[in-house]
Scaffold this active site. Structure first.
Site, PDB file in Angstrom:
ATOM      1  N   CYS A  23       0.819  -1.220   0.000  1.00 37.17           N
ATOM      2  CA  CYS A  23       0.000   0.000   0.000  1.00 37.17           C
ATOM      3  C   CYS A  23       0.852   1.268   0.000  1.00 37.17           C
ATOM      4  CB  CYS A  23      -0.989  -0.039   1.163  1.00 37.17           C
ATOM      5  SG  CYS A  23      -2.384   1.090   0.976  1.00 37.17           S
TER       6      CYS A  23
ATOM      7  N   HIS B 191      -3.870  -5.374  -0.068  1.00 35.85           N
ATOM      8  CA  HIS B 191      -3.487  -5.877   1.259  1.00 35.85           C
ATOM      9  C   HIS B 191      -3.521  -7.400   1.309  1.00 35.85           C
ATOM     10  CE1 HIS B 191      -3.380  -2.124   3.692  1.00 35.85           C
ATOM     11  NE2 HIS B 191      -4.126  -1.683   2.699  1.00 35.85           N
TER      12      HIS B 191
ATOM     13  N   GLU C 197      -2.403  -9.165   3.621  1.00 28.47           N
ATOM     14  CA  GLU C 197      -2.602  -9.563   5.021  1.00 28.47           C
ATOM     15  C   GLU C 197      -4.054  -9.368   5.460  1.00 28.47           C
ATOM     16  OE1 GLU C 197      -3.019  -5.355   5.480  1.00 28.47           O
ATOM     17  OE2 GLU C 197      -1.780  -6.571   4.171  1.00 28.47           O
TER      18      GLU C 197
END
Length: 320
Positions: free
Chosen positions: A208, A293, A295
């Site tokens: 990001c 993302h 994660e």
């Protein structure tokens, strides 16, 4: 959403009509506190009913002094934002006689200095393992470190202002550049340090804001998007395999494709909807960056495999 530091300086409009019916489970926080500036919902549930709940959403918002307004036609407001783009706004309990004065304040509002506000104040270490990773906290989500720790990595989290020399001299196997809020080009000093990290030869994985900062450090440019990408349903295409993954995203800036030097980096992922840049692989460097993302928690976790790739790149660099 409330505790993702990438929302610092912003108000959030929730499109689902009823918010808070699960309550708040503090174990699920993505940072130590909520970072949103305001919260707009159609209806705020009075009581949360999930068995893991620690506190009701209303009480959580009051505890952290987060302005919230309910009874809003969020469907209409969403359509307005979709047509007009992201815009400044204000939640207030006051009635203003001079609207021109308050409208000027709203128009002049800018989000600045939010990386400094959300980063950790001192280094700290999580987990134990046979590999060590330095994680730059530009407003990091907790789950980035958790994904690394789960793979047997010792993670040391550093404030955003940490000099590159500290990391390079720290005998680390790899470097993570985290997500974070705000305009990436504002972080001039950080970008200068990332240039040094890029030349260190260490494996680097960036997510990001970290993805954008690495691009700026290597000569590319960024621009503000009209709408931004928010939420957990964004399709991204891996240009090497041709596969499409569903990703979680939260960003209002993007790398300008025409500014990427093909001798420096190549595009690895694109957004299927608007064709914007979603990932870069750097040539002659052990660096991979993504805009989305991997994660994501609670999900989607389609691209979680990128952490395994990072593990393999660290292993390869160590054995070289």
């Amino acid at each position: 959403v409330l505790t993702d530091p990438s929302y610092a300086g912003q108000s959030v409009v929730m499109t689902y009509p009823l918010i808070g019916n699960y309550g708040v489970c503090l174990e699920d926080q993505e940072s130590y506190k909520p970072h949103v500036e305001g919260f707009v919902v159609s209806e705020l549930a009075r009581k949360g009913s999930n068995f893991r709940k620690n506190i009701d959403l209303k009480d959580y918002l009051i505890e952290h002094d987060i302005p919230c307004i309910q009874g809003i036609d969020t469907r209409y407001l969403t359509k307005m934002i979709r047509n007009k783009g992201c815009m400044n706004g204000m939640i207030t309990t006051h009635q203003y006689d001079n609207l021109d004065e308050i409208m000027k304040k709203i128009r002049d509002f800018k989000v600045t200095g939010v990386v400094e506000k959300t980063t950790c104040k001192a280094p700290y270490t999580l987990g134990k393992g046979y590999r060590k990773v330095a994680l730059y906290d530009f407003g990091a989500k907790t789950n980035i470190a958790k994904c690394l720790v789960a793979r047997g990595i010792e993670v040391t989290v550093y404030p955003a202002s940490t000099p590159a020399s500290t990391i390079i001299d720290g005998n680390y196997d790899g470097i993570m550049l985290s997500n974070g809020p705000g305009d990436p080009s504002e972080n001039v000093t950080i970008i200068e340090e990332i240039k040094k990290l890029a030349d260190s030869g260490l494996p680097i994985f960036a997510i990001c804001l970290g993805h954008q900062l690495m691009a700026l450090a290597t000569g590319a440019d960024t621009e503000k998007m009209r709408w931004g990408h928010r939420g957990g349903n964004h399709p991204v295409k891996d240009l090497k395999s041709g596969r499409v993954y569903i990703s979680s995203q939260n960003h209002g800036y993007v790398i300008k494709e025409e500014t990427i030097d093909p001798n420096v980096a190549e595009v690895s992922f694109i957004n299927v909807n608007d064709k914007t840049i979603e990932g870069l692989d750097y040539k002659n460097k052990n660096i991979r960056t993504v805009q989305f993302h991997p994660e994501a928690c609670p999900g989607p976790q389609d691209t979680n495999y990128l952490f395994d790739e990072f593990m393999d790149r660290m292993k390869g660099a160590k054995n070289a």
